[in-house]
Design an enzyme around this catalytic site. Structure first.
Site, PDB file in Angstrom:
ATOM      1  N   ASP A 189       0.845  -1.196   0.000  1.00  0.00           N
ATOM      2  CA  ASP A 189       0.000   0.000   0.000  1.00  0.00           C
ATOM      3  C   ASP A 189       0.877   1.241   0.000  1.00  0.00           C
ATOM      4  OD1 ASP A 189      -1.842   1.993   0.301  1.00  0.00           O
ATOM      5  OD2 ASP A 189      -2.692   1.235   2.177  1.00  0.00           O
ATOM      6  N   HIS A 191      -0.206   4.252  -0.353  1.00  0.00           N
ATOM      7  CA  HIS A 191      -0.935   5.231   0.456  1.00  0.00           C
ATOM      8  C   HIS A 191      -1.044   6.601  -0.200  1.00  0.00           C
ATOM      9  CE1 HIS A 191      -2.905   5.278   4.320  1.00  0.00           C
ATOM     10  NE2 HIS A 191      -2.467   6.480   4.562  1.00  0.00           N
ATOM     11  N   GLU A 216      -1.180  -0.927  -4.229  1.00  0.00           N
ATOM     12  CA  GLU A 216      -2.331  -0.085  -3.888  1.00  0.00           C
ATOM     13  C   GLU A 216      -1.958   1.398  -3.845  1.00  0.00           C
ATOM     14  OE1 GLU A 216      -5.165   0.643   0.054  1.00  0.00           O
ATOM     15  OE2 GLU A 216      -4.374  -1.362  -0.367  1.00  0.00           O
ATOM     16  N   GLU A 242     -10.073   3.644  -2.299  1.00  0.00           N
ATOM     17  CA  GLU A 242     -10.490   4.071  -0.966  1.00  0.00           C
ATOM     18  C   GLU A 242     -10.748   5.571  -0.896  1.00  0.00           C
ATOM     19  OE1 GLU A 242      -7.028   4.847   2.066  1.00  0.00           O
ATOM     20  OE2 GLU A 242      -6.506   3.042   0.930  1.00  0.00           O
ATOM     21  N   ASP A 265     -14.532   1.863   0.054  1.00  0.00           N
ATOM     22  CA  ASP A 265     -14.744   1.686   1.492  1.00  0.00           C
ATOM     23  C   ASP A 265     -16.232   1.831   1.763  1.00  0.00           C
ATOM     24  OD1 ASP A 265     -15.047   2.295   4.354  1.00  0.00           O
ATOM     25  OD2 ASP A 265     -12.864   2.316   4.369  1.00  0.00           O
ATOM     26  N   HIS A 292     -11.632  -1.650   1.023  1.00  0.00           N
ATOM     27  CA  HIS A 292     -10.808  -0.970   2.016  1.00  0.00           C
ATOM     28  C   HIS A 292     -11.547  -1.074   3.352  1.00  0.00           C
ATOM     29  CE1 HIS A 292      -9.455   2.933   4.010  1.00  0.00           C
ATOM     30  NE2 HIS A 292      -8.307   2.313   3.775  1.00  0.00           N
TER      31      HIS A 292
END
Length: 382
Positions: A189, A191, A216, A242, A265, A292
Protein backbone atom coordinates in the site's frame (compact mmCIF):
# COMPACT_ATOMS: atom_id res chain seq x y z
CA UNK A 1 -42.19 0.43 10.85
CA UNK A 2 -41.07 4.03 11.24
CA UNK A 3 -37.69 5.47 12.16
CA UNK A 4 -38.08 6.86 15.65
CA UNK A 5 -34.73 7.97 17.10
CA UNK A 6 -31.01 8.34 16.45
CA UNK A 7 -28.26 8.40 19.07
CA UNK A 8 -24.50 8.82 18.70
CA UNK A 9 -21.78 7.58 21.03
CA UNK A 10 -18.18 8.80 21.24
CA UNK A 11 -16.06 5.70 21.56
CA UNK A 12 -12.82 4.24 20.25
CA UNK A 13 -11.30 1.14 18.69
CA UNK A 14 -7.85 0.75 20.18
CA UNK A 15 -6.11 4.12 19.83
CA UNK A 16 -8.50 5.50 17.17
CA UNK A 17 -11.68 7.48 17.88
CA UNK A 18 -14.97 6.13 16.59
CA UNK A 19 -18.44 7.64 16.39
CA UNK A 20 -21.09 4.94 16.81
CA UNK A 21 -24.65 5.36 15.58
CA UNK A 22 -27.79 3.69 16.91
CA UNK A 23 -31.10 4.08 15.10
CA UNK A 24 -34.25 2.76 16.77
CA UNK A 25 -37.52 1.96 15.01
CA UNK A 26 -40.92 2.51 16.59
CA UNK A 27 -41.19 -1.14 17.68
CA UNK A 28 -37.88 -0.86 19.57
CA UNK A 29 -35.71 -2.66 17.01
CA UNK A 30 -32.25 -1.07 17.00
CA UNK A 31 -29.63 -0.96 14.26
CA UNK A 32 -25.95 -0.09 14.68
CA UNK A 33 -23.14 1.41 12.61
CA UNK A 34 -19.83 3.25 12.91
CA UNK A 35 -18.66 6.37 11.07
CA UNK A 36 -15.51 6.45 8.99
CA UNK A 37 -12.58 8.04 10.82
CA UNK A 38 -11.90 10.90 8.38
CA UNK A 39 -10.36 13.15 11.04
CA UNK A 40 -12.88 15.88 12.08
CA UNK A 41 -14.96 13.18 13.77
CA UNK A 42 -16.63 15.49 16.28
CA UNK A 43 -18.48 17.01 13.33
CA UNK A 44 -20.48 13.80 12.95
CA UNK A 45 -22.94 14.04 15.89
CA UNK A 46 -24.46 17.39 14.83
CA UNK A 47 -24.39 16.35 11.16
CA UNK A 48 -26.20 13.13 11.97
CA UNK A 49 -28.80 15.00 14.01
CA UNK A 50 -29.38 17.29 11.02
CA UNK A 51 -29.79 14.36 8.64
CA UNK A 52 -32.03 12.51 11.07
CA UNK A 53 -34.60 15.30 11.03
CA UNK A 54 -34.99 14.66 7.29
CA UNK A 55 -35.71 10.94 7.69
CA UNK A 56 -37.55 10.73 11.00
CA UNK A 57 -40.79 8.86 10.43
CA UNK A 58 -39.64 7.20 7.19
CA UNK A 59 -39.89 3.44 6.76
CA UNK A 60 -37.03 1.81 8.69
CA UNK A 61 -37.24 -1.21 6.37
CA UNK A 62 -36.43 0.86 3.29
CA UNK A 63 -32.73 1.74 3.55
CA UNK A 64 -32.47 2.34 -0.21
CA UNK A 65 -35.23 4.96 -0.15
CA UNK A 66 -33.65 6.67 2.86
CA UNK A 67 -30.22 6.61 1.22
CA UNK A 68 -31.63 8.21 -1.92
CA UNK A 69 -33.45 10.89 0.06
CA UNK A 70 -30.26 11.82 1.90
CA UNK A 71 -28.19 11.81 -1.29
CA UNK A 72 -30.71 14.29 -2.74
CA UNK A 73 -31.01 16.42 0.39
CA UNK A 74 -28.03 18.58 -0.54
CA UNK A 75 -27.89 20.95 -3.48
CA UNK A 76 -24.37 19.74 -4.30
CA UNK A 77 -22.93 16.19 -4.31
CA UNK A 78 -22.26 14.90 -0.83
CA UNK A 79 -18.61 14.99 0.25
CA UNK A 80 -16.49 12.97 2.66
CA UNK A 81 -18.34 13.76 5.89
CA UNK A 82 -21.80 13.75 4.31
CA UNK A 83 -21.31 10.34 2.69
CA UNK A 84 -19.76 8.88 5.85
CA UNK A 85 -22.78 10.02 7.86
CA UNK A 86 -25.16 8.66 5.21
CA UNK A 87 -23.26 5.37 5.28
CA UNK A 88 -23.74 5.09 9.04
CA UNK A 89 -27.48 5.70 8.71
CA UNK A 90 -27.65 3.24 5.82
CA UNK A 91 -25.91 0.52 7.80
CA UNK A 92 -28.04 1.01 10.89
CA UNK A 93 -31.17 0.64 8.75
CA UNK A 94 -29.91 -2.51 7.02
CA UNK A 95 -29.26 -3.92 10.50
CA UNK A 96 -32.83 -3.08 11.53
CA UNK A 97 -34.24 -4.63 8.37
CA UNK A 98 -32.37 -7.88 8.93
CA UNK A 99 -33.43 -8.07 12.56
CA UNK A 100 -37.05 -7.22 11.78
CA UNK A 101 -37.24 -9.97 9.16
CA UNK A 102 -35.15 -12.41 11.17
CA UNK A 103 -32.43 -12.93 8.55
CA UNK A 104 -28.80 -11.89 7.99
CA UNK A 105 -28.39 -8.77 5.86
CA UNK A 106 -26.77 -10.78 3.08
CA UNK A 107 -30.07 -12.59 2.60
CA UNK A 108 -31.72 -9.25 1.83
CA UNK A 109 -29.32 -8.48 -1.02
CA UNK A 110 -29.49 -11.75 -2.92
CA UNK A 111 -28.18 -14.37 -0.53
CA UNK A 112 -24.74 -15.82 -0.01
CA UNK A 113 -22.57 -16.81 -2.96
CA UNK A 114 -19.80 -18.03 -0.64
CA UNK A 115 -19.63 -19.74 2.74
CA UNK A 116 -16.85 -17.58 4.20
CA UNK A 117 -14.92 -14.40 3.46
CA UNK A 118 -11.17 -14.42 2.90
CA UNK A 119 -9.19 -11.69 4.66
CA UNK A 120 -5.67 -10.32 4.52
CA UNK A 121 -3.80 -8.85 7.47
CA UNK A 122 -3.07 -5.15 7.22
CA UNK A 123 0.37 -4.61 8.74
CA UNK A 124 0.94 -1.18 7.13
CA UNK A 125 4.67 -1.05 7.89
CA UNK A 126 7.96 -2.22 6.37
CA UNK A 127 9.91 -4.05 9.10
CA UNK A 128 13.16 -5.95 8.83
CA UNK A 129 12.79 -9.56 7.73
CA UNK A 130 13.22 -11.08 11.19
CA UNK A 131 10.56 -8.83 12.68
CA UNK A 132 8.24 -9.44 9.75
CA UNK A 133 8.65 -13.20 9.99
CA UNK A 134 7.73 -13.08 13.67
CA UNK A 135 4.65 -10.95 12.94
CA UNK A 136 3.38 -13.05 10.03
CA UNK A 137 4.05 -16.31 11.89
CA UNK A 138 2.07 -15.10 14.88
CA UNK A 139 -0.84 -13.95 12.70
CA UNK A 140 -0.82 -17.23 10.82
CA UNK A 141 -0.80 -19.17 14.07
CA UNK A 142 -3.52 -17.05 15.66
CA UNK A 143 -5.87 -16.39 12.74
CA UNK A 144 -4.62 -18.48 9.83
CA UNK A 145 -3.63 -15.49 7.68
CA UNK A 146 -1.83 -16.34 4.45
CA UNK A 147 -2.08 -12.85 2.91
CA UNK A 148 -0.59 -9.62 4.24
CA UNK A 149 -0.34 -5.95 3.28
CA UNK A 150 2.84 -3.95 3.86
CA UNK A 151 4.20 -0.49 3.17
CA UNK A 152 6.65 -0.23 0.25
CA UNK A 153 8.65 2.48 2.00
CA UNK A 154 11.70 1.20 3.84
CA UNK A 155 12.83 4.74 4.59
CA UNK A 156 11.34 8.24 4.69
CA UNK A 157 9.86 8.75 1.22
CA UNK A 158 10.16 12.52 1.40
CA UNK A 159 13.75 12.63 2.68
CA UNK A 160 15.61 10.16 0.49
CA UNK A 161 16.62 9.64 -3.12
CA UNK A 162 13.73 7.86 -4.82
CA UNK A 163 15.96 5.48 -6.79
CA UNK A 164 17.52 4.24 -3.55
CA UNK A 165 14.11 3.66 -2.00
CA UNK A 166 12.96 1.65 -5.04
CA UNK A 167 16.13 -0.46 -5.16
CA UNK A 168 15.81 -1.33 -1.47
CA UNK A 169 12.15 -2.25 -1.99
CA UNK A 170 13.08 -4.72 -4.73
CA UNK A 171 15.74 -6.37 -2.54
CA UNK A 172 13.45 -6.47 0.49
CA UNK A 173 10.55 -8.08 -1.36
CA UNK A 174 12.93 -10.69 -2.69
CA UNK A 175 13.99 -11.47 0.88
CA UNK A 176 10.34 -11.63 1.95
CA UNK A 177 9.66 -14.28 -0.65
CA UNK A 178 12.70 -16.31 0.38
CA UNK A 179 11.71 -16.34 4.05
CA UNK A 180 7.99 -17.10 3.75
CA UNK A 181 5.95 -19.96 2.29
CA UNK A 182 5.68 -19.62 -1.47
CA UNK A 183 1.88 -19.63 -1.46
CA UNK A 184 1.58 -16.73 0.97
CA UNK A 185 0.63 -13.43 -0.65
CA UNK A 186 1.91 -9.91 -0.06
CA UNK A 187 0.30 -6.65 -1.14
CA UNK A 188 1.85 -3.19 -0.88
CA UNK A 189 0.00 0.00 0.00
CA UNK A 190 1.77 3.15 -1.26
CA UNK A 191 -0.94 5.23 0.46
CA UNK A 192 -1.22 7.90 -2.27
CA UNK A 193 1.90 9.62 -1.01
CA UNK A 194 3.25 10.52 -4.47
CA UNK A 195 1.62 12.17 -7.47
CA UNK A 196 4.07 11.64 -10.33
CA UNK A 197 3.10 8.64 -12.51
CA UNK A 198 6.69 7.62 -13.22
CA UNK A 199 7.23 7.06 -9.50
CA UNK A 200 4.26 4.68 -9.40
CA UNK A 201 5.65 2.77 -12.37
CA UNK A 202 9.05 2.41 -10.68
CA UNK A 203 7.41 0.99 -7.55
CA UNK A 204 5.65 -1.56 -9.72
CA UNK A 205 8.87 -2.49 -11.51
CA UNK A 206 10.57 -3.11 -8.16
CA UNK A 207 7.79 -5.44 -7.05
CA UNK A 208 7.09 -7.24 -10.33
CA UNK A 209 9.81 -9.94 -10.24
CA UNK A 210 8.31 -11.39 -7.04
CA UNK A 211 4.62 -11.15 -7.91
CA UNK A 212 2.75 -9.01 -5.37
CA UNK A 213 -0.94 -9.56 -4.70
CA UNK A 214 -1.40 -5.92 -5.76
CA UNK A 215 0.11 -2.45 -5.59
CA UNK A 216 -2.33 -0.08 -3.89
CA UNK A 217 -2.69 3.67 -4.42
CA UNK A 218 0.77 4.41 -5.87
CA UNK A 219 -0.37 7.92 -6.90
CA UNK A 220 -2.90 10.50 -5.78
CA UNK A 221 -6.50 9.71 -6.78
CA UNK A 222 -7.69 13.00 -8.23
CA UNK A 223 -6.56 12.87 -11.87
CA UNK A 224 -8.19 9.80 -13.42
CA UNK A 225 -6.27 9.84 -16.76
CA UNK A 226 -3.01 9.33 -14.87
CA UNK A 227 -4.33 6.03 -13.58
CA UNK A 228 -4.87 4.84 -17.13
CA UNK A 229 -1.27 5.66 -17.95
CA UNK A 230 0.10 3.96 -14.83
CA UNK A 231 -1.90 0.77 -15.39
CA UNK A 232 -0.79 0.60 -19.02
CA UNK A 233 2.86 0.63 -17.91
CA UNK A 234 2.62 -1.60 -14.83
CA UNK A 235 3.29 -5.34 -14.79
CA UNK A 236 1.61 -5.89 -11.42
CA UNK A 237 -2.10 -5.67 -10.44
CA UNK A 238 -3.06 -2.05 -9.75
CA UNK A 239 -5.55 -1.44 -6.92
CA UNK A 240 -7.25 1.75 -5.80
CA UNK A 241 -10.53 3.24 -4.67
CA UNK A 242 -10.49 4.07 -0.97
CA UNK A 243 -10.37 7.79 -1.80
CA UNK A 244 -13.23 7.69 -4.31
CA UNK A 245 -16.74 8.54 -3.18
CA UNK A 246 -19.45 7.46 -5.58
CA UNK A 247 -20.35 5.03 -8.39
CA UNK A 248 -19.67 7.68 -11.04
CA UNK A 249 -16.05 8.06 -9.92
CA UNK A 250 -15.52 4.31 -10.09
CA UNK A 251 -17.11 4.24 -13.54
CA UNK A 252 -14.71 6.97 -14.69
CA UNK A 253 -11.73 5.11 -13.22
CA UNK A 254 -12.60 1.81 -14.88
CA UNK A 255 -13.60 3.41 -18.18
CA UNK A 256 -10.14 4.99 -18.25
CA UNK A 257 -8.57 1.57 -17.72
CA UNK A 258 -7.20 2.83 -14.43
CA UNK A 259 -7.40 -0.19 -12.12
CA UNK A 260 -7.28 -3.97 -12.04
CA UNK A 261 -8.84 -4.12 -8.56
CA UNK A 262 -11.19 -1.58 -6.98
CA UNK A 263 -11.16 -0.88 -3.24
CA UNK A 264 -14.22 1.14 -2.22
CA UNK A 265 -14.74 1.69 1.49
CA UNK A 266 -18.28 0.80 2.53
CA UNK A 267 -18.18 3.51 5.22
CA UNK A 268 -16.96 6.17 2.75
CA UNK A 269 -19.08 5.70 -0.36
CA UNK A 270 -22.47 6.09 1.30
CA UNK A 271 -22.99 2.61 2.69
CA UNK A 272 -23.96 -0.83 1.51
CA UNK A 273 -26.63 0.64 -0.77
CA UNK A 274 -24.00 2.46 -2.85
CA UNK A 275 -21.38 -0.27 -2.48
CA UNK A 276 -23.61 -2.70 -4.35
CA UNK A 277 -23.83 -0.30 -7.30
CA UNK A 278 -20.05 0.05 -7.40
CA UNK A 279 -19.63 -3.73 -7.37
CA UNK A 280 -21.91 -4.07 -10.39
CA UNK A 281 -19.94 -1.43 -12.30
CA UNK A 282 -16.71 -3.24 -11.41
CA UNK A 283 -18.08 -6.60 -12.50
CA UNK A 284 -18.97 -5.27 -15.95
CA UNK A 285 -15.30 -4.22 -16.27
CA UNK A 286 -14.03 -7.62 -15.05
CA UNK A 287 -12.63 -6.02 -11.89
CA UNK A 288 -12.79 -7.68 -8.48
CA UNK A 289 -13.82 -5.65 -5.42
CA UNK A 290 -11.34 -5.82 -2.56
CA UNK A 291 -12.83 -3.47 0.05
CA UNK A 292 -10.81 -0.97 2.02
CA UNK A 293 -11.52 -1.78 5.67
CA UNK A 294 -9.19 -0.33 8.32
CA UNK A 295 -12.08 0.27 10.72
CA UNK A 296 -13.72 -1.51 13.65
CA UNK A 297 -16.06 -4.46 14.17
CA UNK A 298 -19.22 -2.79 12.82
CA UNK A 299 -17.55 -1.81 9.55
CA UNK A 300 -16.10 -5.31 9.26
CA UNK A 301 -19.56 -6.79 9.81
CA UNK A 302 -21.04 -4.68 7.01
CA UNK A 303 -18.21 -5.78 4.71
CA UNK A 304 -18.76 -9.45 5.56
CA UNK A 305 -22.37 -9.25 4.39
CA UNK A 306 -21.40 -7.33 1.25
CA UNK A 307 -18.71 -9.89 0.45
CA UNK A 308 -21.02 -12.81 1.16
CA UNK A 309 -23.50 -11.71 -1.53
CA UNK A 310 -21.11 -10.20 -4.13
CA UNK A 311 -19.93 -12.45 -6.96
CA UNK A 312 -16.86 -10.36 -7.86
CA UNK A 313 -15.61 -9.93 -4.30
CA UNK A 314 -11.89 -10.62 -3.98
CA UNK A 315 -10.44 -10.39 -0.48
CA UNK A 316 -11.18 -8.17 2.54
CA UNK A 317 -8.75 -5.99 4.45
CA UNK A 318 -8.57 -6.81 8.18
CA UNK A 319 -6.56 -4.77 10.68
CA UNK A 320 -4.01 -7.21 12.05
CA UNK A 321 -3.48 -5.17 15.19
CA UNK A 322 -7.07 -5.68 16.31
CA UNK A 323 -7.53 -7.29 19.71
CA UNK A 324 -10.80 -8.43 21.23
CA UNK A 325 -10.47 -5.86 24.04
CA UNK A 326 -9.96 -2.97 21.61
CA UNK A 327 -13.74 -2.46 21.35
CA UNK A 328 -15.37 -3.49 24.65
CA UNK A 329 -18.74 -2.38 23.29
CA UNK A 330 -18.60 -5.27 20.78
CA UNK A 331 -18.00 -8.52 22.69
CA UNK A 332 -18.44 -10.83 19.68
CA UNK A 333 -16.68 -9.36 16.62
CA UNK A 334 -16.01 -11.30 13.46
CA UNK A 335 -12.58 -12.86 13.99
CA UNK A 336 -10.63 -14.77 11.33
CA UNK A 337 -10.41 -18.55 11.44
CA UNK A 338 -7.94 -20.14 9.02
CA UNK A 339 -7.70 -16.82 7.19
CA UNK A 340 -11.45 -16.41 6.71
CA UNK A 341 -14.41 -14.79 8.42
CA UNK A 342 -17.23 -17.28 8.76
CA UNK A 343 -20.78 -16.20 8.00
CA UNK A 344 -23.34 -16.28 10.81
CA UNK A 345 -26.50 -17.58 9.14
CA UNK A 346 -28.31 -18.02 12.45
CA UNK A 347 -27.93 -14.36 13.45
CA UNK A 348 -30.15 -11.61 11.98
CA UNK A 349 -28.91 -8.19 10.89
CA UNK A 350 -25.15 -7.78 11.00
CA UNK A 351 -24.83 -10.77 13.29
CA UNK A 352 -23.05 -9.02 16.14
CA UNK A 353 -24.21 -7.69 19.50
CA UNK A 354 -23.50 -4.27 21.01
CA UNK A 355 -23.04 -3.99 24.78
CA UNK A 356 -24.84 -0.74 25.54
CA UNK A 357 -23.63 -0.81 29.14
CA UNK A 358 -20.12 -0.22 27.77
CA UNK A 359 -21.37 2.94 26.04
CA UNK A 360 -22.66 4.74 29.11
CA UNK A 361 -19.42 6.72 29.37
CA UNK A 362 -17.78 8.42 26.41
CA UNK A 363 -14.51 6.65 25.63
CA UNK A 364 -13.04 9.19 23.26
CA UNK A 365 -9.41 9.55 22.26
CA UNK A 366 -7.95 12.50 20.38
CA UNK A 367 -6.27 11.68 17.07
CA UNK A 368 -5.07 13.84 14.19
CA UNK A 369 -3.30 12.99 10.96
CA UNK A 370 0.36 13.96 10.66
CA UNK A 371 1.49 15.96 7.64
CA UNK A 372 5.09 15.21 6.54
CA UNK A 373 7.54 18.07 6.06
CA UNK A 374 10.25 17.93 3.41
CA UNK A 375 13.81 19.17 4.03
CA UNK A 376 12.97 22.47 2.31
CA UNK A 377 10.09 23.11 4.71
CA UNK A 378 7.27 22.35 2.28
CA UNK A 379 4.58 19.85 3.21
CA UNK A 380 3.93 16.50 1.54
CA UNK A 381 1.25 13.86 1.26
CA UNK A 382 1.44 11.22 3.96
Amino acid sequence: MKIQSLHTYLQRVGDRPRVLVKITAEDGTAGWAECYNHGPDLAFPPLLEYLFEQIKGMDALSPTAVNQRLQQSGRFPQGALGLAAIAAIDHALWDIAGKALGVPVYQLIGGAVRERVRVYAGLYNAPDIAELRDATAELHERFGFTAFKLSPYRRDLHRTRYGRLVRELADWFGDIRQHHPDDWEFAFDAHACVWEPWQAVELGEALAPNGPLFLEEPIRPEHIPAWGRVRSELKVPLATGESLYNPQEFLALLTAGGADIVQPDICVVGGLTQMLKIATIAETHYAPVTPHNPMGPLATAANVHFAAATTNFGILEYGAGYKVGDAPWCPDPYLPVNGYLDLRPDRPGWGIEIDEAALTTDDWVSWTRRVPVRPDGSTAWM
